[in-house]
Design a protein around this motif. Structure first.
Motif, PDB file in Angstrom:
ATOM      1  N   ILE A 135      -3.858  39.002  27.982  1.00 47.79           N
ATOM      2  CA  ILE A 135      -2.410  38.919  28.642  1.00 47.79           C
ATOM      3  C   ILE A 135      -2.658  38.957  30.090  1.00 47.79           C
ATOM      4  O   ILE A 135      -3.397  39.825  30.575  1.00 47.79           O
ATOM      5  CB  ILE A 135      -1.480  39.925  28.312  1.00 47.79           C
ATOM      6  N   CYS A 136      -1.994  38.134  30.867  1.00 48.13           N
ATOM      7  CA  CYS A 136      -2.247  37.926  32.236  1.00 48.13           C
ATOM      8  C   CYS A 136      -0.466  38.097  32.597  1.00 48.13           C
ATOM      9  O   CYS A 136      -0.105  37.143  32.611  1.00 48.13           O
ATOM     10  CB  CYS A 136      -2.896  36.679  32.735  1.00 48.13           C
ATOM     11  N   SER A 137      -0.042  39.036  33.219  1.00 48.95           N
ATOM     12  CA  SER A 137       1.298  39.267  33.507  1.00 48.95           C
ATOM     13  C   SER A 137       1.742  40.158  34.786  1.00 48.95           C
ATOM     14  O   SER A 137       0.810  40.940  35.291  1.00 48.95           O
ATOM     15  CB  SER A 137       1.959  40.090  32.300  1.00 48.95           C
ATOM     16  N   SER A 138       2.816  39.936  35.384  1.00 48.62           N
ATOM     17  CA  SER A 138       3.272  40.661  36.623  1.00 48.62           C
ATOM     18  C   SER A 138       3.721  41.871  36.127  1.00 48.62           C
ATOM     19  O   SER A 138       3.788  42.785  36.975  1.00 48.62           O
ATOM     20  CB  SER A 138       4.333  39.895  37.180  1.00 48.62           C
ATOM     21  N   LYS A 139       3.971  42.199  34.892  1.00 42.04           N
ATOM     22  CA  LYS A 139       4.497  43.540  34.286  1.00 42.04           C
ATOM     23  C   LYS A 139       3.275  44.614  34.445  1.00 42.04           C
ATOM     24  O   LYS A 139       2.472  44.404  33.691  1.00 42.04           O
ATOM     25  CB  LYS A 139       4.794  43.439  32.832  1.00 42.04           C
ATOM     26  N   ASP A 167       0.764  34.616  29.452  1.00 42.04           N
ATOM     27  CA  ASP A 167       1.828  35.268  30.436  1.00 42.04           C
ATOM     28  C   ASP A 167       2.770  36.034  29.314  1.00 42.04           C
ATOM     29  O   ASP A 167       2.765  35.728  28.268  1.00 42.04           O
ATOM     30  CB  ASP A 167       2.702  34.176  31.264  1.00 42.04           C
ATOM     31  N   VAL A 168       3.760  36.860  30.003  1.00 35.83           N
ATOM     32  CA  VAL A 168       4.703  37.583  29.113  1.00 35.83           C
ATOM     33  C   VAL A 168       5.954  36.989  29.324  1.00 35.83           C
ATOM     34  O   VAL A 168       6.640  36.600  28.235  1.00 35.83           O
ATOM     35  CB  VAL A 168       4.540  39.229  29.579  1.00 35.83           C
ATOM     36  N   ASN A 211       8.685  35.625  24.386  1.00 34.90           N
ATOM     37  CA  ASN A 211       8.030  36.020  25.223  1.00 34.90           C
ATOM     38  C   ASN A 211       6.589  36.222  24.886  1.00 34.90           C
ATOM     39  O   ASN A 211       6.191  35.834  23.604  1.00 34.90           O
ATOM     40  CB  ASN A 211       8.335  37.312  25.686  1.00 34.90           C
ATOM     41  N   ASP A 246       3.657  48.625  29.222  1.00 32.79           N
ATOM     42  CA  ASP A 246       3.532  47.234  28.959  1.00 32.79           C
ATOM     43  C   ASP A 246       2.036  46.764  28.516  1.00 32.79           C
ATOM     44  O   ASP A 246       1.888  45.900  27.588  1.00 32.79           O
ATOM     45  CB  ASP A 246       3.774  46.337  30.168  1.00 32.79           C
ATOM     46  N   THR A 252      -3.158  42.449  35.337  1.00 29.13           N
ATOM     47  CA  THR A 252      -1.902  42.227  36.004  1.00 29.13           C
ATOM     48  C   THR A 252      -2.122  41.443  37.009  1.00 29.13           C
ATOM     49  O   THR A 252      -3.094  41.182  37.874  1.00 29.13           O
ATOM     50  CB  THR A 252      -1.524  43.549  36.757  1.00 29.13           C
ATOM     51  N   ASP A 309       1.534  29.588  30.342  1.00 30.44           N
ATOM     52  CA  ASP A 309       2.112  30.377  31.389  1.00 30.44           C
ATOM     53  C   ASP A 309       3.427  29.333  31.994  1.00 30.44           C
ATOM     54  O   ASP A 309       3.178  28.283  32.066  1.00 30.44           O
ATOM     55  CB  ASP A 309       1.384  30.564  32.594  1.00 30.44           C
ATOM     56  N   TYR A 318      -5.729  43.155  29.091  1.00 33.37           N
ATOM     57  CA  TYR A 318      -4.268  42.959  29.696  1.00 33.37           C
ATOM     58  C   TYR A 318      -4.513  43.178  31.433  1.00 33.37           C
ATOM     59  O   TYR A 318      -5.295  44.333  31.657  1.00 33.37           O
ATOM     60  CB  TYR A 318      -3.258  44.168  29.186  1.00 33.37           C
TER      61      TYR A 318
END
Length: 130
Positions: free
Chosen positions: A80-84, A52-53, A59, A89, A103, A8, A101
Motif C-alpha cells: 500500500i502506497c498512501s497519503s494516509k 493507493d487507498v 477503496n 491506517d 506513505t 492509483d 505500507y
C-alpha cells in the motif's frame, strides 16, 4: 521482467511510478480504480501490486482484502502506497493482507528496496497469465 501493477487514481502518481520503475527494469501497468485493477489482474497476473487507498468507488483497503483472499491472487504481494499517515491506517492495511505500507510522498530508494526485498523473498506470484 517483473510485472508491477500500479493501482492509483492520480495520473501524476502513475506516471511518476511508471518512470521510476521502468528505469529500474520493471514492466509497469496501471489501473485507475478497483474495476480496472481486476481487469488488469485477469489479463495478466502481476508479480507485485502497488495500491493507493483513496480512490473512487472501492477503496484500496477493500481491494487489498479482496485480492488477498482470492484463491487465484492471494500470493501476489501488495504494497500500500498512501497519503494516509496514521498508524491505525498502516495497521489496518497490513491486516487486510498488504505485505507493506508506505506513505506518500514515496522515497524512491525505500520503495525500490521494499520491492526488491519482497520479490527476492519469493513473494512474486507466478508472473504468468492467470
Amino acid at each position: 521482467m517483473k510485472d508491477i501493477l500500479v493501482v492509483d487514481d492520480s495520473r501524476t502518481e502513475q506516471v511518476y511510478l511508471r518512470n521510476l520503475l521502468t528505469r529500474h527494469g520493471y514492466q509497469v501497468r496501471s489501473a485507475y480504480d478497483a474495476e480496472q485493477a481486476w481487469r488488469a489482474l485477469e489479463a495478466q497476473r502481476p508479480n507485485l501490486i502497488l495500491m493507493d487507498v483513496v480512490m473512487p468507488g472501492t477503496n484500496g483497503f477493500a481491494l487489498t482484502r479482496t485480492i488477498a483472499r482470492h484463491p487465484a491472487y492471494a500470493d501476489v504481494p501488495i504494497v500500500i502506497c498512501s497519503s494516509k499517515r496514521q498508524e491505525t491506517d498502516r495497521v489496518w492495511g497490513l491486516r487486510q493482507g498488504a505485505r507493506d505500507y508506505l506513505t506518500k510522498p514515496l522515497d524512491p530508494a525505500v520503495l525500490l528496496d521494499k520491492i526488491e526485498a519482497i520479490l527476492a523473498d519469493g513473494g512474486d506470484g507466478d508472473g504468468g497469465v492467470g
